[in-house]
Design a protein around this motif. Sequence first.
Motif, PDB file in Angstrom:
ATOM      1  N   GLY A  94       0.697  -1.382   0.016  1.00  0.00           N
ATOM      2  CA  GLY A  94      -0.585   0.215  -0.073  1.00  0.00           C
ATOM      3  C   GLY A  94       1.004   1.379  -0.089  1.00  0.00           C
ATOM      4  N   THR A  95       0.567   1.563  -1.104  1.00  0.00           N
ATOM      5  CA  THR A  95       1.424   3.409  -1.310  1.00  0.00           C
ATOM      6  C   THR A  95       0.467   4.220  -0.922  1.00  0.00           C
ATOM      7  N   GLY A  96      -0.738   4.379   0.212  1.00  0.00           N
ATOM      8  CA  GLY A  96      -2.141   5.756  -0.046  1.00  0.00           C
ATOM      9  C   GLY A  96      -1.251   6.704   1.449  1.00  0.00           C
ATOM     10  N   SER A  97      -1.938   7.629   2.198  1.00  0.00           N
ATOM     11  CA  SER A  97      -1.619   8.081   3.028  1.00  0.00           C
ATOM     12  C   SER A  97      -0.778   7.217   3.926  1.00  0.00           C
ATOM     13  N   SER A  98      -1.137   6.656   4.400  1.00  0.00           N
ATOM     14  CA  SER A  98      -0.672   5.413   5.300  1.00  0.00           C
ATOM     15  C   SER A  98       0.965   4.923   5.491  1.00  0.00           C
ATOM     16  N   GLY A  99       0.688   4.564   3.622  1.00  0.00           N
ATOM     17  CA  GLY A  99       1.667   4.410   3.707  1.00  0.00           C
ATOM     18  C   GLY A  99       2.693   5.020   3.479  1.00  0.00           C
ATOM     19  N   GLN A 157       3.998  -1.337  -4.805  1.00  0.00           N
ATOM     20  CA  GLN A 157       2.809  -0.990  -5.168  1.00  0.00           C
ATOM     21  C   GLN A 157       1.840  -1.474  -6.204  1.00  0.00           C
ATOM     22  N   ARG A 158       0.761  -0.490  -5.900  1.00  0.00           N
ATOM     23  CA  ARG A 158      -0.301  -0.799  -6.963  1.00  0.00           C
ATOM     24  C   ARG A 158      -0.434   0.321  -7.960  1.00  0.00           C
ATOM     25  N   THR A 159      -0.867   1.445  -7.627  1.00  0.00           N
ATOM     26  CA  THR A 159      -0.939   2.438  -7.571  1.00  0.00           C
ATOM     27  C   THR A 159       0.392   3.449  -7.496  1.00  0.00           C
ATOM     28  N   ALA A 160       0.693   4.094  -8.185  1.00  0.00           N
ATOM     29  CA  ALA A 160       1.621   5.360  -8.087  1.00  0.00           C
ATOM     30  C   ALA A 160       0.653   6.549  -7.400  1.00  0.00           C
ATOM     31  N   CYS A 169      -6.658  12.866  -8.264  1.00  0.00           N
ATOM     32  CA  CYS A 169      -8.798  11.705  -8.361  1.00  0.00           C
ATOM     33  C   CYS A 169      -8.394  10.733  -7.042  1.00  0.00           C
ATOM     34  N   LYS A 170      -7.291  10.668  -6.401  1.00  0.00           N
ATOM     35  CA  LYS A 170      -7.195   9.154  -5.333  1.00  0.00           C
ATOM     36  C   LYS A 170      -6.369  10.684  -4.113  1.00  0.00           C
ATOM     37  N   ARG A 171      -6.693  10.719  -3.504  1.00  0.00           N
ATOM     38  CA  ARG A 171      -6.092  12.006  -2.081  1.00  0.00           C
ATOM     39  C   ARG A 171      -5.001  12.567  -2.022  1.00  0.00           C
ATOM     40  N   LEU A 172      -4.525  13.065  -2.532  1.00  0.00           N
ATOM     41  CA  LEU A 172      -2.767  13.589  -3.014  1.00  0.00           C
ATOM     42  C   LEU A 172      -2.392  13.844  -1.355  1.00  0.00           C
TER      43      LEU A 172
HETATM   44  P1  NA7 Z   1      -6.061   4.002   0.991  1.00  0.00           P
HETATM   45  O1  NA7 Z   1      -5.579   5.548   0.528  1.00  0.00           O
HETATM   46  O2  NA7 Z   1      -6.735   3.859  -0.396  1.00  0.00           O
HETATM   47  O3  NA7 Z   1      -4.496   3.461   0.499  1.00  0.00           O
HETATM   48  C1  NA7 Z   1      -4.324   1.960   0.488  1.00  0.00           C
HETATM   49  C2  NA7 Z   1      -3.482   1.654  -0.620  1.00  0.00           C
HETATM   50  O4  NA7 Z   1      -2.865   0.014  -0.010  1.00  0.00           O
HETATM   51  C3  NA7 Z   1      -3.412   2.182  -1.754  1.00  0.00           C
HETATM   52  O5  NA7 Z   1      -2.418   1.965  -2.387  1.00  0.00           O
HETATM   53  C4  NA7 Z   1      -3.792   0.647  -2.680  1.00  0.00           C
HETATM   54  O6  NA7 Z   1      -3.625   0.173  -3.716  1.00  0.00           O
HETATM   55  C5  NA7 Z   1      -3.612  -0.632  -1.428  1.00  0.00           C
HETATM   56  N1  NA7 Z   1      -4.167  -1.904  -1.546  1.00  0.00           N
HETATM   57  C6  NA7 Z   1      -5.243  -2.270  -0.970  1.00  0.00           C
HETATM   58  N2  NA7 Z   1      -4.718  -3.172  -1.611  1.00  0.00           N
HETATM   59  C7  NA7 Z   1      -3.835  -3.222  -2.419  1.00  0.00           C
HETATM   60  C8  NA7 Z   1      -4.095  -5.237  -2.330  1.00  0.00           C
HETATM   61  N3  NA7 Z   1      -4.511  -6.453  -2.356  1.00  0.00           N
HETATM   62  N4  NA7 Z   1      -2.077  -5.586  -3.092  1.00  0.00           N
HETATM   63  C9  NA7 Z   1      -1.449  -4.163  -3.008  1.00  0.00           C
HETATM   64  N5  NA7 Z   1      -1.942  -2.895  -2.986  1.00  0.00           N
HETATM   65  C10 NA7 Z   1      -3.629  -3.235  -2.393  1.00  0.00           C
HETATM   66  O7  NA7 Z   1      -5.413   3.917   2.227  1.00  0.00           O
HETATM   67  P2  NA7 Z   1      -4.870   4.979   3.835  1.00  0.00           P
HETATM   68  O8  NA7 Z   1      -4.957   4.138   5.469  1.00  0.00           O
HETATM   69  O9  NA7 Z   1      -2.821   4.945   2.860  1.00  0.00           O
HETATM   70  O10 NA7 Z   1      -4.957   6.015   3.554  1.00  0.00           O
HETATM   71  C11 NA7 Z   1      -6.763   6.280   3.745  1.00  0.00           C
HETATM   72  C12 NA7 Z   1      -7.598   7.981   4.387  1.00  0.00           C
HETATM   73  O11 NA7 Z   1      -6.484   8.209   5.661  1.00  0.00           O
HETATM   74  C13 NA7 Z   1      -6.442   9.094   3.649  1.00  0.00           C
HETATM   75  O12 NA7 Z   1      -6.619   8.797   2.073  1.00  0.00           O
HETATM   76  C14 NA7 Z   1      -6.780   9.953   4.099  1.00  0.00           C
HETATM   77  O13 NA7 Z   1      -7.597  10.806   3.819  1.00  0.00           O
HETATM   78  C15 NA7 Z   1      -5.588   9.757   5.733  1.00  0.00           C
HETATM   79  P3  NA7 Z   1      -4.676   0.929  -4.785  1.00  0.00           P
HETATM   80  O14 NA7 Z   1      -3.962   2.736  -4.800  1.00  0.00           O
HETATM   81  O15 NA7 Z   1      -6.153   1.135  -4.330  1.00  0.00           O
HETATM   82  O16 NA7 Z   1      -4.358   0.722  -5.919  1.00  0.00           O
END
Ligand code: NA7
Length: 552
Positions: A204-209, A227-230, A345-348
């Motif tokens: 996971g590479t969202g805000s927490s990652g 990383q699934r989505t940059a 589009c996704k959260r910055l």
């Molecule tokens: P996010 O923003 O939902 O990020 C989750 C990350 O986990 C995202 O990169 C996902 O990739 C990745 N992900 C989820 N499932 C998988 C699997 N099965 N395999 C690989 N990668 C996966 O959650 P956060 O906790 O970082 O942030 C949430 C909010 O909290 C944030 O926006 C702020 O408002 C505070 P994806 O992008 O779905 O391809």
Amino acid sequence: MSNDIRRTLGTSKMVSQISTPPNSINDVDTVIVGAGFAGMYMLYRLRNLGLTVQILEAGDGVGGTWYWNRYPGARCDTESMFYSYQFSNDLQQEWEWTERYPRQPEILKYANHVADRFDLRRDIIFGTRVISAKWHEKKQIWYIKTSTPNHISAQFCIMATGCLSSPNIPDISGLNEFEGDIFHTGLWPDQHVNFANKSVAILGTGSSGIQVIPEIAKDAKRLYVFQRTANYVVPAHNRPLNSKEVSYIKANYSKIRAKAKQTYSGNIFETGGPSALAVSNEERSREYEERWQMGGLCFMAAYEDLQVSPEANETAAKFIRNKIKEAVNDINVAELLSPKNLFGCKRLCVASGYYETFNRKNVNLIDVSEKSIDCITPNGVSVDSKEFKVDTIVLATGFDAMTGALKKIDITGIGNIKLKEKWQDGPRTYLGLTTTGFPNFFTITGPGSPSVLTNMIPSVEQHVEWVSECVRFMMSRGLKKIVASSSAENGWMEHANDLAEKSLRSTCLSWYLGSNVPGKPRIFMPYIGGVPIYVEKCENVVANGYFGFEMS
Ligand code: NA7
């Protein structure tokens, strides 16, 4: 989430481990679910109206999101001086934030201070998870069942369950059989987790990652980032606050807060202009550079058409992709880190030293965008038949956002209608505050409200104040029941969906849309019209005698 993984996650805050409160509870005027910022303020307001109130909270402390998200590097992406309550001037004058962006422990300390200062704890039962809530039409009352022998009945049921509180555990085969430790960022244990000399996988590479990756990289022997989505990541430029700026803000709090309420996101960002395409390349680059240097989410507000025009959006995307190339030494890694989707589009994301972390010798970026993770083996993560052996897996895989916590509770309204069933094609609300068929039931920052697109605490305050005013209105007229009409709900949903369709934000996969949870219906959940329009609509409803509600 299976019990196996729950155990493996190692959090010490699981319900089963929390002692059961000694006393049985019976009847109160209002039950509130959740003791985060929404629940605490709701309690404060309703208590001041003379109501008896009971908060039920699964954790053993206040703070909600900030109680559970204890992972290293956890920090708010809204500036601390404004990520705080404004309902009490004494509170905002006396509290001292230390950094521009508050760290999780500091926010939790603040939440605890608020609980003590306003003597809130006496009406909070910790370690109690709500299992079900059922409306009894004849008695006009909610019955709440909990994970303890204590049950409760109340005239009003208020869900302050948070937008990002139900962790998303990915359904990857083998997760239960992994022999090392697994942690989810949103269920982090409160003990120190030692990564020294460990090989670690992070998914996971969202805000927490992007917050936790630089921290683990400092300690781990080897860190594999899957990383699934940059994502687009702007620098926070975090720093200690200085006394001069703090004094200035404190002296002008009401003016600044009032101005923030007039902006789209309820933040203090000035916009750079209506269109990124209406200015020269040089001027646009200067604008972006200034915002990059300023740091934080103000980058989103650079131009008003960034979420409307794909061409305008691309100018911001390109600027950040260039920054990634400058920051990352390996050109192939830089390319992988460069987002291909629309900007914002996704959260910055806001972070410190995220891209630079990939210059470290102990960090590897593994692309799982096309070939997803095959499985988790007992010893690691397998991608394209290659096993990456690790001691620890960190799931930064986000949340079943906005509806997850609500749907986990078995909520039954008029005529035995279940909330889960009513929302099976996506959440339906009136103003994000109420849902037809569920009388005296309110959701604080629920789906259909601006919530996660805004500065959360002022948005929480606006909702809490609306609900408490509504309750006061009912009490003053001897009214016992309020429920949104179907036509009002339909109208609100149509309006919210129309707005969402006009925004680029509804066009890509994100948790705003529910697409991160397999099988979840895709509907853009937050209200995208912005704070001023939303607040005006809420106020108009009141000014027009609670238009759209049936009261009896
Ligand atoms: P996010 O923003 O939902 O990020 C989750 C990350 O986990 C995202 O990169 C996902 O990739 C990745 N992900 C989820 N499932 C998988 C699997 N099965 N395999 C690989 N990668 C996966 O959650 P956060 O906790 O970082 O942030 C949430 C909010 O909290 C944030 O926006 C702020 O408002 C505070 P994806 O992008 O779905 O391809």
